[in-house]
Write a protein that holds these residues in place. Structure first.
Motif, PDB file in Angstrom:
ATOM      1  N   ILE A 275       1.325   7.382   2.544  1.00  0.00           N
ATOM      2  CA  ILE A 275       0.604   7.985   3.105  1.00  0.00           C
ATOM      3  C   ILE A 275       1.283   9.637   3.748  1.00  0.00           C
TER       4      ILE A 275
ATOM      5  N   ARG B 263      -7.080   8.757   4.954  1.00  0.00           N
ATOM      6  CA  ARG B 263      -7.058   7.935   3.475  1.00  0.00           C
ATOM      7  C   ARG B 263      -7.905   8.664   2.664  1.00  0.00           C
TER       8      ARG B 263
ATOM      9  N   ASP C 232       0.001   3.212   6.821  1.00  0.00           N
ATOM     10  CA  ASP C 232       0.512   3.252   5.540  1.00  0.00           C
ATOM     11  C   ASP C 232       0.406   4.835   5.907  1.00  0.00           C
ATOM     12  N   LEU C 233       0.560   5.512   6.748  1.00  0.00           N
ATOM     13  CA  LEU C 233       0.911   6.775   7.238  1.00  0.00           C
ATOM     14  C   LEU C 233       1.442   7.257   8.400  1.00  0.00           C
TER      15      LEU C 233
ATOM     16  N   THR D 111      -9.562   7.626   8.428  1.00  0.00           N
ATOM     17  CA  THR D 111     -10.233   7.067   7.209  1.00  0.00           C
ATOM     18  C   THR D 111     -10.288   8.424   6.824  1.00  0.00           C
TER      19      THR D 111
ATOM     20  N   THR E 113       0.974  -0.978   0.305  1.00  0.00           N
ATOM     21  CA  THR E 113      -0.031  -0.111  -0.301  1.00  0.00           C
ATOM     22  C   THR E 113       1.207   1.447  -0.063  1.00  0.00           C
TER      23      THR E 113
ATOM     24  N   ARG F 284      -6.924   9.839  -1.496  1.00  0.00           N
ATOM     25  CA  ARG F 284      -7.255   9.461  -3.162  1.00  0.00           C
ATOM     26  C   ARG F 284      -8.195  10.435  -4.284  1.00  0.00           C
TER      27      ARG F 284
END
Length: 218
Positions: free
Chosen positions: A7, A121, A31-32, A118, A4, A125
């Motif tokens: 970010i 993310r 992923d952050l 959330t 993934t 996007r």
């Protein structure tokens, strides 16, 4: 196994405890990652230019250069960073103005950590993100009740179908939901959304939703 993408997140808040709490939330996700922190709006704008984070969590009320002024500076420099405003009150008019300037949404400081993650993310996007968190929807609903409707430049350039799609964006529909409601393909919806953003000179779906509400379409 496909990994993934990470970010990159930056935080701007004048309260060290708030920054610390947000850092803990972000660093708890694989992923952050945090790429910088700022204590006021001037530092936030400089941080965006230097670190180019994917998402910036930006406090509305800070001494000196506040979050709104910082948002306008960031929007003015053409940065690709998505900005989520931080506020204590969910109906802060300054937040609406910041979203009109290009912010991707806003968060309440006391929201659960999973909701903040959330939202980060979704913001990362980009144009296909929904209008989450739910408080963003309440903010749009409030301003939709304004008695006067401004003239929105460019609406006359939209086709009848594009106006339909814009109205559904204003109601918070996803591309898949718009496709089902209008009995068209999701790829066609994406094409309509792209053309709407281009014709109206908008950055993303959030700005499109605001325009829809201001025009009485949402």
């Amino acid at each position: 196994m496909v990994s993934t993408p990470t970010i990159d997140v930056a935080i701007a808040d004048d309260q060290p405890l708030v920054r610390s709490g947000l850092r803990m939330i972000v660093e708890g996700e694989a992923d952050l990652r945090i790429v910088g922190e700022a204590a006021d709006g001037a530092e936030a704008a400089a941080l965006v230019e230097a670190a180019e984070p994917d998402v910036l969590l930006l406090d509305v009320q800070m001494p000196g250069v506040d979050g709104l002024a910082a948002m306008e500076r960031i929007a003015g420099c053409g940065a690709a960073t998505r900005v989520l405003m931080l506020t204590t009150f969910d109906l802060d008019e300054y937040v609406y103005r910041a979203m009109r300037a290009g912010a991707s949404g806003f968060l309440l400081k006391d929201m659960p950590g999973e909701d903040i993650v959330t939202a980060i993310r979704q913001a990362a996007r980009g144009a296909d993100a929904l209008l989450a968190p739910a408080v963003t929807r309440r903010l749009l609903d409030r301003f939709a009740c304004a008695p006067s409707r401004p003239v929105i430049a460019g609406l006359d350039r939209l086709t009848a179908r594009e106006l339909e799609v814009l109205g559904l964006i204003g109601r918070g529909r996803s591309n898949a939901e718009i496709a089902r409601e209008l009995f068209i393909g999701e790829t066609t919806v994406k094409t309509h959304v792209a053309r709407i953003l281009m014709k109206l000179g908008l950055r993303d779906r959030v700005q499109a939703a605001i325009v829809a509400h201001e025009a009485g379409l949402g």
